[in-house]
Enzyme design. Structure first.
Site, PDB file in Angstrom:
ATOM      1  N   ALA A 185      46.829  55.799  56.481  1.00 17.54           N
ATOM      2  CA  ALA A 185      46.480  57.120  56.622  1.00 17.54           C
ATOM      3  C   ALA A 185      47.262  57.946  55.504  1.00 17.54           C
ATOM      4  CB  ALA A 185      46.711  57.734  57.837  1.00 17.54           C
ATOM      5  N   ASN A 186      46.867  59.451  55.556  1.00 16.15           N
ATOM      6  CA  ASN A 186      48.065  60.032  54.677  1.00 16.15           C
ATOM      7  C   ASN A 186      48.359  61.303  55.369  1.00 16.15           C
ATOM      8  OD1 ASN A 186      45.811  62.167  53.796  1.00 16.15           O
ATOM      9  ND2 ASN A 186      44.742  60.496  53.278  1.00 16.15           N
ATOM     10  N   ARG A 187      49.248  62.091  54.746  1.00  7.45           N
ATOM     11  CA  ARG A 187      49.607  63.554  55.361  1.00  7.45           C
ATOM     12  C   ARG A 187      48.704  64.865  55.399  1.00  7.45           C
ATOM     13  NH1 ARG A 187      54.790  62.201  56.381  1.00  7.45           N
ATOM     14  NH2 ARG A 187      55.812  60.611  54.847  1.00  7.45           N
TER      15      ARG A 187
ATOM     16  N   ALA B 215      41.607  64.424  51.820  1.00  2.55           N
ATOM     17  CA  ALA B 215      42.391  63.418  51.131  1.00  2.55           C
ATOM     18  C   ALA B 215      41.737  62.378  51.356  1.00  2.55           C
ATOM     19  CB  ALA B 215      43.832  63.619  51.696  1.00  2.55           C
TER      20      ALA B 215
END
Ligand code: C5P
Length: 214
Positions: free
Chosen positions: A29-31, A95
């Site tokens: 995942a990412n932020r 994102a």
């Protein structure tokens, strides 16, 4: 209501991260929080646009008047975007993970050494959208960078074949926070914006979009 009306215009917005499964219990995942993309969807709907919001896994409430399609992976996000076309404008804020993993069917076990992740490229939804016959008239991408933010965004605008890039300085506490530093990169030059609440970034961008499409 600020700016021109966007009634009778359809705008596609992507927001949030994607999750790429590794095995039945793990993912990459990412932020990204989804806050900026959701604020943009809300601001466009306030101006009367029909908005399709393709959202990665976030728990934010759906803005009033917005049609939301929830997805998990980048490949699901791409399919949902194609299904939402045609659109007059697309604002690609998500994102999106650059790679996915060929997922293991069973939970990976420790003990036999660290497993190698077989990373494979994801579709670049924005670049594919730019190349389609039904490309939206106004195509807007985001570029999250931590250094040389505007210069990199100007290069990205040309490379990806999009109309505008919102150059997003994500150094510091932007990801997950309520304010943002962005600059609007167009073919004819770049507008430098001061640090603003994400809701205000969304309103300004909606104003610029309305000036073109209204
Ligand atoms: O190349 P980069 O990932 O920095 O480009 C960011 C822009 O491209 C954003 O607008 C993002 O939503 C979009 N993007 C996409 N699909 C990907 C990667 C990025 O739509 N696989």
């Amino acid at each position: 209501q600020r700016g021109g009306s966007l009634s009778a215009r359809h705008v596609l917005v992507t927001a949030g991260p994607t999750h790429e499964p590794i095995d039945p219990v793990r993912y990459i995942a990412n932020r990204s929080s989804g806050k900026q993309g959701f604020a943009i969807a809300a601001a466009l709907a306030e101006r009367g646009a029909r908005v399709t919001l393709v959202a990665g896994p976030v728990t934010l409430p759906t803005p009033p008047g917005v049609t939301r399609v929830d997805v998990t992976t980048a490949r699901e996000m791409a399919a949902a975007c194609w299904a939402a076309l045609p659109a007059d404008c697309a604002v690609m804020v998500a994102a999106v993970a650059d790679w996915h993993v060929a997922p293991a069917e069973q939970k990976l076990k420790k003990g036999a050494g660290a497993p190698a992740l077989d990373l494979r490229p994801n579709p670049d939804i924005l670049a594919e959208l730019a190349a389609r016959a039904d490309r939206p008239r106004l195509l807007i991408g985001f570029a999250a960078e931590t250094e040389q933010v505007v210069a990199q965004a100007e290069a990205k605008r040309a490379r990806k074949g999009v109309d505008w890039i919102v150059a997003n300085d994500v150094s510091g506490d932007v990801m997950g926070g309520d304010s943002n530093t962005v600059h609007l990169v167009r073919a004819d030059g770049t507008e430098q914006w001061e640090r603003l609440a994400k809701v205000e970034v969304a309103r300004r961008l909606a104003d610029r979009i309305a000036a073109v499409l209204a």
